[in-house]
Design a protein around this motif. Structure first.
Motif, PDB file in Angstrom:
ATOM      1  N   SER A  23       4.943   4.290  -6.059  1.00  0.00           N
ATOM      2  CA  SER A  23       3.579   3.685  -5.454  1.00  0.00           C
ATOM      3  C   SER A  23       4.023   2.064  -5.638  1.00  0.00           C
ATOM      4  N   ILE A  24       4.542   1.570  -6.671  1.00  0.00           N
ATOM      5  CA  ILE A  24       4.865   0.260  -6.715  1.00  0.00           C
ATOM      6  C   ILE A  24       5.553   0.009  -5.424  1.00  0.00           C
ATOM      7  N   ILE A  25       6.604   0.673  -5.262  1.00  0.00           N
ATOM      8  CA  ILE A  25       7.628   0.164  -4.132  1.00  0.00           C
ATOM      9  C   ILE A  25       7.006   0.124  -2.804  1.00  0.00           C
ATOM     10  N   GLN A  26       6.232   1.275  -2.515  1.00  0.00           N
ATOM     11  CA  GLN A  26       5.578   1.238  -1.078  1.00  0.00           C
ATOM     12  C   GLN A  26       4.558  -0.022  -1.157  1.00  0.00           C
ATOM     13  N   LEU A  27       3.804  -0.201  -2.089  1.00  0.00           N
ATOM     14  CA  LEU A  27       2.538  -1.030  -2.247  1.00  0.00           C
ATOM     15  C   LEU A  27       3.412  -2.432  -2.052  1.00  0.00           C
ATOM     16  N   HIS A  28       4.341  -2.756  -2.747  1.00  0.00           N
ATOM     17  CA  HIS A  28       4.872  -3.989  -2.665  1.00  0.00           C
ATOM     18  C   HIS A  28       5.583  -4.157  -1.396  1.00  0.00           C
ATOM     19  N   ALA A  29       5.892  -3.143  -0.631  1.00  0.00           N
ATOM     20  CA  ALA A  29       6.426  -3.500   0.518  1.00  0.00           C
ATOM     21  C   ALA A  29       5.194  -3.794   1.612  1.00  0.00           C
ATOM     22  N   ILE A  30       4.208  -3.258   1.253  1.00  0.00           N
ATOM     23  CA  ILE A  30       2.889  -3.686   2.069  1.00  0.00           C
ATOM     24  C   ILE A  30       2.419  -4.997   1.772  1.00  0.00           C
TER      25      ILE A  30
ATOM     26  N   SER B 218      -2.056  -7.867  -8.685  1.00  0.00           N
ATOM     27  CA  SER B 218      -3.421  -7.375  -8.895  1.00  0.00           C
ATOM     28  C   SER B 218      -3.900  -6.262  -7.979  1.00  0.00           C
ATOM     29  N   THR B 219      -3.529  -6.418  -6.709  1.00  0.00           N
ATOM     30  CA  THR B 219      -3.793  -5.580  -5.723  1.00  0.00           C
ATOM     31  C   THR B 219      -3.022  -4.303  -5.990  1.00  0.00           C
ATOM     32  N   ILE B 220      -1.726  -4.222  -6.422  1.00  0.00           N
ATOM     33  CA  ILE B 220      -1.034  -3.138  -6.592  1.00  0.00           C
ATOM     34  C   ILE B 220      -1.632  -2.714  -7.892  1.00  0.00           C
ATOM     35  N   ALA B 221      -2.030  -3.386  -8.863  1.00  0.00           N
ATOM     36  CA  ALA B 221      -2.486  -2.650 -10.167  1.00  0.00           C
ATOM     37  C   ALA B 221      -3.700  -1.955  -9.814  1.00  0.00           C
ATOM     38  N   ALA B 222      -4.600  -2.312  -8.889  1.00  0.00           N
ATOM     39  CA  ALA B 222      -5.743  -1.919  -8.731  1.00  0.00           C
ATOM     40  C   ALA B 222      -5.424  -0.404  -8.155  1.00  0.00           C
ATOM     41  N   GLN B 223      -4.355  -0.100  -7.581  1.00  0.00           N
ATOM     42  CA  GLN B 223      -4.098   1.304  -7.061  1.00  0.00           C
ATOM     43  C   GLN B 223      -3.356   2.209  -8.143  1.00  0.00           C
ATOM     44  N   LEU B 224      -3.025   1.637  -9.374  1.00  0.00           N
ATOM     45  CA  LEU B 224      -2.393   2.333 -10.452  1.00  0.00           C
ATOM     46  C   LEU B 224      -3.363   2.234 -11.569  1.00  0.00           C
ATOM     47  N   PRO B 225      -4.354   3.109 -11.551  1.00  0.00           N
ATOM     48  CA  PRO B 225      -5.093   3.249 -12.880  1.00  0.00           C
ATOM     49  C   PRO B 225      -4.545   3.106 -14.070  1.00  0.00           C
ATOM     50  N   GLY B 226      -5.088   2.144 -14.868  1.00  0.00           N
ATOM     51  CA  GLY B 226      -4.367   2.080 -16.373  1.00  0.00           C
ATOM     52  C   GLY B 226      -3.098   1.011 -16.320  1.00  0.00           C
ATOM     53  N   ARG B 227      -2.837   0.802 -15.452  1.00  0.00           N
ATOM     54  CA  ARG B 227      -1.563  -0.263 -15.390  1.00  0.00           C
ATOM     55  C   ARG B 227      -2.057  -1.621 -14.958  1.00  0.00           C
ATOM     56  N   THR B 228      -1.355  -2.621 -15.802  1.00  0.00           N
ATOM     57  CA  THR B 228      -2.108  -4.029 -15.586  1.00  0.00           C
ATOM     58  C   THR B 228      -1.053  -4.624 -14.591  1.00  0.00           C
ATOM     59  N   ASP B 229      -1.687  -5.512 -13.918  1.00  0.00           N
ATOM     60  CA  ASP B 229      -0.824  -6.514 -13.032  1.00  0.00           C
ATOM     61  C   ASP B 229       0.338  -7.080 -13.565  1.00  0.00           C
ATOM     62  N   ASN B 230       0.233  -7.554 -14.873  1.00  0.00           N
ATOM     63  CA  ASN B 230       1.474  -8.327 -15.718  1.00  0.00           C
ATOM     64  C   ASN B 230       2.533  -7.199 -16.025  1.00  0.00           C
ATOM     65  N   GLU B 231       1.997  -5.952 -16.399  1.00  0.00           N
ATOM     66  CA  GLU B 231       3.156  -4.966 -16.581  1.00  0.00           C
ATOM     67  C   GLU B 231       3.861  -4.480 -15.394  1.00  0.00           C
TER      68      GLU B 231
ATOM     69  N   ASN C 287      -7.666   1.090   4.858  1.00  0.00           N
ATOM     70  CA  ASN C 287      -9.173   0.851   4.489  1.00  0.00           C
ATOM     71  C   ASN C 287      -9.432   0.721   2.915  1.00  0.00           C
ATOM     72  N   SER C 288      -8.468   0.785   2.186  1.00  0.00           N
ATOM     73  CA  SER C 288      -8.697   0.364   0.852  1.00  0.00           C
ATOM     74  C   SER C 288      -8.455  -1.329   0.576  1.00  0.00           C
ATOM     75  N   GLU C 289      -8.579  -1.420  -1.010  1.00  0.00           N
ATOM     76  CA  GLU C 289      -8.471  -2.926  -1.110  1.00  0.00           C
ATOM     77  C   GLU C 289      -6.833  -3.472  -0.650  1.00  0.00           C
ATOM     78  N   VAL C 290      -5.999  -2.616  -0.777  1.00  0.00           N
ATOM     79  CA  VAL C 290      -4.692  -2.983  -0.202  1.00  0.00           C
ATOM     80  C   VAL C 290      -4.602  -3.412   1.118  1.00  0.00           C
ATOM     81  N   GLY C 291      -5.445  -2.794   2.205  1.00  0.00           N
ATOM     82  CA  GLY C 291      -5.206  -3.019   3.432  1.00  0.00           C
ATOM     83  C   GLY C 291      -6.189  -4.163   3.745  1.00  0.00           C
ATOM     84  N   ASP C 292      -7.223  -4.627   2.774  1.00  0.00           N
ATOM     85  CA  ASP C 292      -8.044  -5.741   2.938  1.00  0.00           C
ATOM     86  C   ASP C 292      -7.220  -6.848   2.460  1.00  0.00           C
ATOM     87  N   SER C 293      -6.605  -6.851   1.336  1.00  0.00           N
ATOM     88  CA  SER C 293      -5.784  -7.891   0.913  1.00  0.00           C
ATOM     89  C   SER C 293      -4.713  -8.285   1.899  1.00  0.00           C
ATOM     90  N   PHE C 294      -3.947  -7.469   2.538  1.00  0.00           N
ATOM     91  CA  PHE C 294      -3.233  -7.506   3.536  1.00  0.00           C
ATOM     92  C   PHE C 294      -3.771  -8.376   4.682  1.00  0.00           C
TER      93      PHE C 294
END
Length: 314
Positions: free
Chosen positions: A77-84, A90-103, A192-199
């Motif tokens: 997920s991280i690789i995919q989302l980072h590519a996007i 923070s946007t990537i972290a929002a798609q990974l429950p329980g994970r922080t942006d810093n992590e 349609n998610s936060e990721v697309g919105d951010s993009f």
DNA sequence: AATAAGGTCAACCGCAAGCGA
DNA sequence: GTCGCTTGCGGTTGACCTTAT
């Protein structure tokens, strides 16, 4: 500029948090909520900056934090989302429950980035935020989105004909009815998610486009029809590029049924390359391969609603 | 065993967006 | 409209840990 400091630094403690401080912070937030971070340290009796308290809470003490190594699914997920979305942690972290942006940021910088760089899947200077690059990126999003819409359109027609066939079967039981394929489109979900919105926001500001969404909408209907290949040609394309239901090639040696968190480190460089390199892989956008086909292969789904990457990894 | 080199990750810093006065 | 304050974000740092020599 005379910028005001975030807090009164005098007498405030810095550096690693002690268990006692953690307990004070957790107890306070659990009974009062964090309220104003600025005033929290004083109210809780901590000699810390409010900013430091917020960071400690959001990155470490929050009860819903998921500790431990990243699972293979999370890594994908991280690789995919980072590519996007790029470094939108923070946007990537929002798609990974329980994970922080810093992590996620740390994991990317210490594990994934190095590995992708070493394998030539990432260029050393990913900071190309020029309008030209943004436009290229935008065009790829658009292409992928159009293909996704086209697929939905095709499926809609398929569902329509299937329901007609079902109706016919009622009157004539001899008619066989093909099973419907509930195939949620991963790309559209992301779009349609936060990721697309951010993009969209990022791309709009980079290109000066007042409303990227509107331009997409303007073109989508006609383009969706245009980009739809004949069913036969499409099936041929899919069967060439994908082994499992529109997904990427299943890579030998990628079986990770053990669920090991070390999958990225354990797989061979070659396997990892194949895992990521669905398209030409020889352009400046890495994962997407600069090809809509490659992109949609990544995000197409199988019958169980899993992404093709999930399939490839099993 | 000692030390250097490299890796990891929690925490800090500064910028910018959001919001209310 | 602007100003100041607060919060959130992403980049960077540095202490600690592990591995190599």
């Amino acid at each position: 500029m005379g910028r005001a400091p975030c807090c009164d630094k005098s007498g405030l403690k810095k550096g690693p948090w002690t268990p006692e401080e953690d307990k004070i912070l957790v107890d306070y937030i659990q009974s009062h909520g964090h309220g104003s971070w600025r005033s929290l340290p004083k109210l809780a009796g901590l000699l810390r900056c409010g900013k430091s308290c917020r960071l400690r809470w959001t990155n470490y003490l929050r009860p819903d934090i998921k500790r431990g190594p990243f699972t293979p699914e999370e890594q994908k997920s991280i690789i995919q989302l980072h590519a996007i979305v790029g470094n939108k942690w923070s946007t990537i972290a929002a798609q990974l429950p329980g994970r922080t942006d810093n992590e996620i940021k740390n994991f990317w910088n210490t594990h994934l980035k190095k590995r992708l760089l070493r394998m030539g899947l990432l260029h050393p200077d990913p900071s190309d935020s020029s309008p030209a690059a943004a436009s290229r990126h935008m065009a790829q999003w658009e292409g992928a989105r159009l293909e996704a819409e086209a697929r939905l359109s095709r499926e809609s027609l398929f569902a329509h004909s299937a329901s007609a066939a079902a109706a016919a079967a009622v009157t004539n039981p001899a008619v066989s009815v093909p099973p419907l394929k509930p195939e949620p489109d991963f790309f559209l979900r992301i779009w349609n998610s936060e990721v697309g919105d951010s993009f969209r926001k990022t791309a709009a500001s980079a290109t000066g486009e007042s409303s990227p969404e509107s331009s997409f909408t303007r073109q989508s209907s006609a383009a969706a029809v245009k980009t739809e290949p004949p069913p036969a040609a499409r099936e041929e394309t899919e069967s060439k590029s994908c082994v499992t239901g529109g997904g990427p090639p299943v890579v030998a040696g990628m079986d990770d049924s053990s669920g090991s968190n070390e999958v990225v480190d354990d797989v061979s460089e070659e396997s990892y390359q194949l895992y990521l390199d669905f398209g030409s892989g020889d352009d400046d956008l890495g994962l997407f391969g600069g090809q809509v086909g490659a992109f949609s292969s990544i995000f197409s789904s199988d019958l169980n609603g899993e992404t093709s990457l999930d399939t490839a990894f099993k």
